[in-house]
Write a protein that holds these residues in place. Structure first.
Motif, PDB file in Angstrom:
ATOM      1  N   HIS A 348       0.821  -1.201   0.000  1.00 16.84           N
ATOM      2  CA  HIS A 348       0.000   0.000   0.000  1.00 16.84           C
ATOM      3  C   HIS A 348       0.861   1.260   0.000  1.00 16.84           C
ATOM      4  O   HIS A 348       0.320   2.350  -0.052  1.00 16.84           O
ATOM      5  CB  HIS A 348      -0.947   0.003   1.209  1.00 16.84           C
ATOM      6  N   TYR A 349       2.196   1.071   0.125  1.00 17.00           N
ATOM      7  CA  TYR A 349       3.123   2.208   0.099  1.00 17.00           C
ATOM      8  C   TYR A 349       4.086   2.007  -1.065  1.00 17.00           C
ATOM      9  O   TYR A 349       4.706   0.943  -1.187  1.00 17.00           O
ATOM     10  CB  TYR A 349       3.906   2.317   1.400  1.00 17.00           C
ATOM     11  N   VAL A 350       4.225   3.029  -1.906  1.00 20.91           N
ATOM     12  CA  VAL A 350       5.087   2.931  -3.081  1.00 20.91           C
ATOM     13  C   VAL A 350       6.029   4.126  -3.090  1.00 20.91           C
ATOM     14  O   VAL A 350       5.600   5.275  -2.905  1.00 20.91           O
ATOM     15  CB  VAL A 350       4.261   2.900  -4.385  1.00 20.91           C
ATOM     16  N   LYS A 351       7.314   3.879  -3.322  1.00 19.33           N
ATOM     17  CA  LYS A 351       8.312   4.955  -3.341  1.00 19.33           C
ATOM     18  C   LYS A 351       8.184   5.777  -4.616  1.00 19.33           C
ATOM     19  O   LYS A 351       7.731   5.283  -5.653  1.00 19.33           O
ATOM     20  CB  LYS A 351       9.719   4.367  -3.234  1.00 19.33           C
ATOM     21  N   ARG A 352       8.587   7.026  -4.528  1.00 17.70           N
ATOM     22  CA  ARG A 352       8.542   7.943  -5.664  1.00 17.70           C
ATOM     23  C   ARG A 352       9.340   7.364  -6.827  1.00 17.70           C
ATOM     24  O   ARG A 352      10.456   6.898  -6.665  1.00 17.70           O
ATOM     25  CB  ARG A 352       9.121   9.285  -5.246  1.00 17.70           C
ATOM     26  N   GLY A 353       8.719   7.397  -8.040  1.00 14.61           N
ATOM     27  CA  GLY A 353       9.379   6.903  -9.248  1.00 14.61           C
ATOM     28  C   GLY A 353       9.102   5.451  -9.541  1.00 14.61           C
ATOM     29  O   GLY A 353       9.391   4.985 -10.665  1.00 14.61           O
ATOM     30  N   ASP A 354       8.567   4.710  -8.553  1.00 10.78           N
ATOM     31  CA  ASP A 354       8.271   3.296  -8.813  1.00 10.78           C
ATOM     32  C   ASP A 354       7.020   3.177  -9.690  1.00 10.78           C
ATOM     33  O   ASP A 354       6.121   4.031  -9.673  1.00 10.78           O
ATOM     34  CB  ASP A 354       8.041   2.539  -7.504  1.00 10.78           C
ATOM     35  N   ILE A 355       6.946   2.098 -10.488  1.00 10.17           N
ATOM     36  CA  ILE A 355       5.803   1.825 -11.377  1.00 10.17           C
ATOM     37  C   ILE A 355       4.888   0.808 -10.700  1.00 10.17           C
ATOM     38  O   ILE A 355       5.348  -0.217 -10.183  1.00 10.17           O
ATOM     39  CB  ILE A 355       6.297   1.294 -12.737  1.00 10.17           C
TER      40      ILE A 355
END
Length: 388
Positions: A348-355
């Protein structure tokens, strides 16, 4: 009446002196036939010493011409005789045999005593057996057994005379490797009756360090492990903890630390706070000029900007930021009738720039472009696809 009182006092003093001498160890004047001595007294107290001389042609004791009052009497016993030598006493050795020896004819016979020395001692000739001879000056050699000292393998050093045996009174210079020295303040070690004058070993030492903005309290010596060195900051300077002095400890790997004194007016306080991030080291109350600290962000937050900040002129350089991740909730997925393309993906958490790849939930079809189902996490936001 006064005369009677004076007489009574004299009697008391006489009795007291007599009782005092009776309680102390004393010696009567020695009877030295064919000799005279000084000082002359009627009684000698413990530790009193006299010096005596003998008539012409006679010899005093081979132990010397002085004797002391002891609890056992005069020692060594004074005497004047035709024989300059008493029975020999071999210190650090034992007598072996008595022989008569004539160096040449018609020279008179001489009395020799053969002897051997204890372990770690040798005759001056370095032979196993030695002999002593009585001369007008007493027994010769005067020291029948002298200490032997050996230069063994020198750890952390070397010596040109490795393995060589030295006799009492001889010296040697051990050569230690850089950073090591022997325990004596003198460069030469001497073989004494009890062994080497100082430990024949090369020990780690710390040289006097170079000081910046500080001075040493003690100078001019090599420091051994566990030795301490106090230093004082120059006026207007202080240590990290705000003090004006400090102590260093010499260890096996050198000094525990080098003096760090900096201008009080140029220090920085704690590093600036960063939201969702922190420094990687334990924070201090004060930092000297030139100090540098490292930042890191919490999980899923991305560090933007310099990883390190530096203290200069009482100010920290610009700190970094920790950018928010993209938060994808079940509510957002249900609103758009979408799901993660990979069934087991519950992130539910995605780092900036990840697809992030999506797909429509069963029974729904896409209303946005095919490319929209491969969304990219921006600065905390995602453009979600939609299905109906």
């Amino acid at each position: 009446m006064p005369n009677m009182l004076l007489s009574l006092v004299n009697v008391i003093v006489t009795l007291w002196v007599s009782w005092t001498y009776g309680q102390e160890t004393t010696c009567d004047p020695p009877a030295i036939a064919n000799g005279v001595y000084a000082p002359l007294r009627t009684k000698y107290r413990l530790e009193d010493v006299i010096t005596y001389s003998c008539d012409n042609g006679l010899y005093h004791s081979s132990h010397g011409n002085t004797t002391k009052c002891t609890e056992e009497g005069w020692a060594p016993p004074p005497r004047c005789s035709l024989n300059p030598c008493e029975f020999p006493d071999i210190k650090h050795g034992v007598l072996y045999a008595e022989v008569l020896y004539r160096s040449h004819f018609p020279a008179p016979l001489e009395k020799w005593f053969y002897y051997s020395c204890d372990e770690n001692y040798l005759p001056p000739t370095k032979d196993y057996w030695g002999h002593i001879t009585c001369t007008p000056e007493g027994w010769t050699p005067k020291e029948p057994c002298v200490r032997k000292c050996v230069v063994n393998n020198l750890e952390h050093g070397h010596s040109a005379s490795n393995g060589k045996t030295y006799l009492q009174g001889e010296t040697v210079e051990p050569l230690c490797n850089p950073g090591y020295s022997h325990g004596s303040p003198q460069s030469m070690l001497t073989c004494t009756e009890n062994g080497w004058s100082s430990s024949l070993s090369c020990l780690k030492h710390c040289d006097m360090p170079l000081f910046e903005n500080a001075t040493a309290i003690i100078t001019g010596k090599a420091f051994r492990p566990n030795d301490t060195l106090d230093y004082q900051c120059l006026y207007g300077y202080e240590t990290r903890d705000g003090r004006t002095s400090g102590t260093m400890v010499c260890g096996e790997d050198g000094w525990s630390h080098l003096p760090s004194c900096f201008k009080s007016a140029e220090k920085c306080g704690p590093p600036p706070a960063v939201g969702n991030g922190d420094i990687t080291s334990v924070p201090l109350a004060a930092y000297p000029p030139g100090s540098r600290v490292e930042y890191q962000c919490q999980a899923y937050y991305e560090l933007q900007g310099p990883k390190y900040v530096t203290c200069s002129n009482a100010k920290w350089s610009e700190p970094p930021k920790c950018l928010d991740p993209c938060v994808i909730s079940e509510e957002i997925l249900n609103e758009n009738n979408i799901q993660f393309k990979t069934k087991g993906d519950k992130t539910h958490y995605v780092k900036r720039g990840d697809i992030i790849q999506f797909s429509c939930k069963p029974g729904h079809s896409a209303v946005t472009s095919e490319q929209s189902f491969k969304a990219v996490c921006g600065e905390g936001t995602v453009q979600f696809p939609r299905c109906e």
